[in-house]
Design a protein around this motif. Sequence first.
Motif, PDB file in Angstrom:
ATOM      1  N   TRP A 172      16.016   7.416 -21.938  1.00 46.61           N
ATOM      2  CA  TRP A 172      14.872   6.876 -22.330  1.00 46.61           C
ATOM      3  C   TRP A 172      14.892   5.546 -21.891  1.00 46.61           C
ATOM      4  CZ3 TRP A 172      12.574   3.899 -26.589  1.00 46.61           C
ATOM      5  CH2 TRP A 172      10.998   3.659 -26.310  1.00 46.61           C
ATOM      6  N   ALA A 173      14.469   4.547 -20.941  1.00 43.93           N
ATOM      7  CA  ALA A 173      14.673   3.494 -20.665  1.00 43.93           C
ATOM      8  C   ALA A 173      13.545   2.683 -21.430  1.00 43.93           C
ATOM      9  CB  ALA A 173      14.570   3.060 -19.235  1.00 43.93           C
ATOM     10  N   SER A 174      13.676   1.283 -21.907  1.00 48.47           N
ATOM     11  CA  SER A 174      12.806   0.890 -22.880  1.00 48.47           C
ATOM     12  C   SER A 174      13.288  -0.573 -22.846  1.00 48.47           C
ATOM     13  CB  SER A 174      12.696   1.255 -24.182  1.00 48.47           C
ATOM     14  OG  SER A 174      13.895   1.012 -24.858  1.00 48.47           O
ATOM     15  N   THR A 175      12.306  -1.572 -23.206  1.00 51.64           N
ATOM     16  CA  THR A 175      12.432  -3.177 -23.368  1.00 51.64           C
ATOM     17  C   THR A 175      11.951  -3.020 -25.112  1.00 51.64           C
ATOM     18  OG1 THR A 175      11.783  -5.111 -22.867  1.00 51.64           O
ATOM     19  CG2 THR A 175      10.205  -3.552 -22.644  1.00 51.64           C
TER      20      THR A 175
ATOM     21  N   ALA B 278      19.750  -3.486 -18.200  1.00 44.91           N
ATOM     22  CA  ALA B 278      20.846  -4.165 -18.430  1.00 44.91           C
ATOM     23  C   ALA B 278      21.973  -3.339 -19.125  1.00 44.91           C
ATOM     24  CB  ALA B 278      20.311  -5.311 -19.348  1.00 44.91           C
ATOM     25  N   ARG B 279      21.802  -2.319 -19.761  1.00 42.33           N
ATOM     26  CA  ARG B 279      22.858  -1.796 -20.487  1.00 42.33           C
ATOM     27  C   ARG B 279      22.464  -0.239 -20.405  1.00 42.33           C
ATOM     28  NH1 ARG B 279      20.914  -5.363 -23.076  1.00 42.33           N
ATOM     29  NH2 ARG B 279      19.495  -4.892 -24.642  1.00 42.33           N
ATOM     30  N   HIS B 280      23.499   0.504 -20.793  1.00 39.15           N
ATOM     31  CA  HIS B 280      23.174   2.223 -21.486  1.00 39.15           C
ATOM     32  C   HIS B 280      23.754   2.134 -22.698  1.00 39.15           C
ATOM     33  CE1 HIS B 280      22.702   3.739 -17.410  1.00 39.15           C
ATOM     34  NE2 HIS B 280      23.516   2.851 -17.124  1.00 39.15           N
ATOM     35  N   ILE B 281      22.947   2.922 -23.551  1.00 45.11           N
ATOM     36  CA  ILE B 281      23.328   2.706 -24.928  1.00 45.11           C
ATOM     37  C   ILE B 281      23.399   4.427 -25.355  1.00 45.11           C
ATOM     38  CG2 ILE B 281      22.523   0.565 -25.708  1.00 45.11           C
ATOM     39  CD1 ILE B 281      19.962   2.031 -26.720  1.00 45.11           C
ATOM     40  N   PHE B 282      24.286   4.628 -26.528  1.00 40.23           N
ATOM     41  CA  PHE B 282      24.182   5.867 -26.840  1.00 40.23           C
ATOM     42  C   PHE B 282      24.998   7.105 -25.841  1.00 40.23           C
ATOM     43  CE2 PHE B 282      21.805   4.448 -30.380  1.00 40.23           C
ATOM     44  CZ  PHE B 282      22.377   4.764 -31.273  1.00 40.23           C
TER      45      PHE B 282
ATOM     46  N   LEU C  70      10.105 -10.211 -23.485  1.00 42.24           N
ATOM     47  CA  LEU C  70      10.523  -8.822 -23.355  1.00 42.24           C
ATOM     48  C   LEU C  70      12.099  -8.889 -23.459  1.00 42.24           C
ATOM     49  CD1 LEU C  70       8.003  -7.217 -21.103  1.00 42.24           C
ATOM     50  CD2 LEU C  70       8.223  -6.837 -23.502  1.00 42.24           C
ATOM     51  N   SER C  71      12.626  -8.086 -24.000  1.00 47.30           N
ATOM     52  CA  SER C  71      14.206  -7.875 -23.893  1.00 47.30           C
ATOM     53  C   SER C  71      14.573  -7.501 -22.657  1.00 47.30           C
ATOM     54  CB  SER C  71      14.642  -7.000 -25.012  1.00 47.30           C
ATOM     55  OG  SER C  71      14.471  -5.826 -24.955  1.00 47.30           O
ATOM     56  N   PRO C  72      15.848  -7.743 -22.211  1.00 46.33           N
ATOM     57  CA  PRO C  72      16.344  -6.854 -21.190  1.00 46.33           C
ATOM     58  C   PRO C  72      16.259  -5.212 -21.245  1.00 46.33           C
ATOM     59  CG  PRO C  72      17.796  -8.826 -21.540  1.00 46.33           C
ATOM     60  CD  PRO C  72      16.818  -8.593 -22.760  1.00 46.33           C
ATOM     61  N   PRO C  73      15.805  -4.465 -20.606  1.00 44.87           N
ATOM     62  CA  PRO C  73      15.809  -3.151 -20.765  1.00 44.87           C
ATOM     63  C   PRO C  73      17.149  -2.307 -20.945  1.00 44.87           C
ATOM     64  CG  PRO C  73      14.540  -3.604 -18.934  1.00 44.87           C
ATOM     65  CD  PRO C  73      15.279  -5.074 -19.246  1.00 44.87           C
ATOM     66  N   SER C  74      17.013  -1.303 -21.746  1.00 42.11           N
ATOM     67  CA  SER C  74      18.281  -0.353 -22.118  1.00 42.11           C
ATOM     68  C   SER C  74      17.903   0.920 -21.797  1.00 42.11           C
ATOM     69  CB  SER C  74      18.620  -0.515 -23.805  1.00 42.11           C
ATOM     70  OG  SER C  74      19.131  -1.692 -23.995  1.00 42.11           O
ATOM     71  N   ALA C  75      19.014   1.738 -21.375  1.00 44.79           N
ATOM     72  CA  ALA C  75      18.873   3.086 -21.143  1.00 44.79           C
ATOM     73  C   ALA C  75      19.291   3.797 -22.256  1.00 44.79           C
ATOM     74  CB  ALA C  75      19.331   3.597 -19.748  1.00 44.79           C
TER      75      ALA C  75
END
Length: 126
Positions: free
Chosen positions: A38-41, A103-107, A19-24
């Motif tokens: 939305w937090a996902s891996t 691990a990070r926030h996107i958008f 599983l990848s490090p999760p992003s928000a």
Amino acid sequence: MQKGSCLCGSVAFTINGELSPPSACHCGQCRRQSGHYWASTATHQDNLTLNSSEPLGWFQASDTARRGFCKACGSFLFWQHKDEDTISVSMGALDQPTQLKLARHIFVADKGDYYDITDELPQRAQ
């Protein structure tokens, strides 16, 4: 192996693989569908096995991606780009302990005006 399901348990799955490090994700579509960010891996789609999936529905959210949800309880479970062999899985749908950390926030350029991102994690505008 990681297990997960929707709120009502009608869509259940296992993940056998990395599983990848999760992003928000703070994009407008994720916020509207999930009610917040939305937090996902992510994992290779071949690692995901649906144990029960009769009420699994897919919404074509754009020309490039679709979103998987439970038609019985409405849980937003999956996001999949049409040109990739990975699938994003909702962190909230995974059984605990996940042993994963955000691990990070996107958008973040699209984030809602009603909250601030106050942790020290990396932020990407898109």
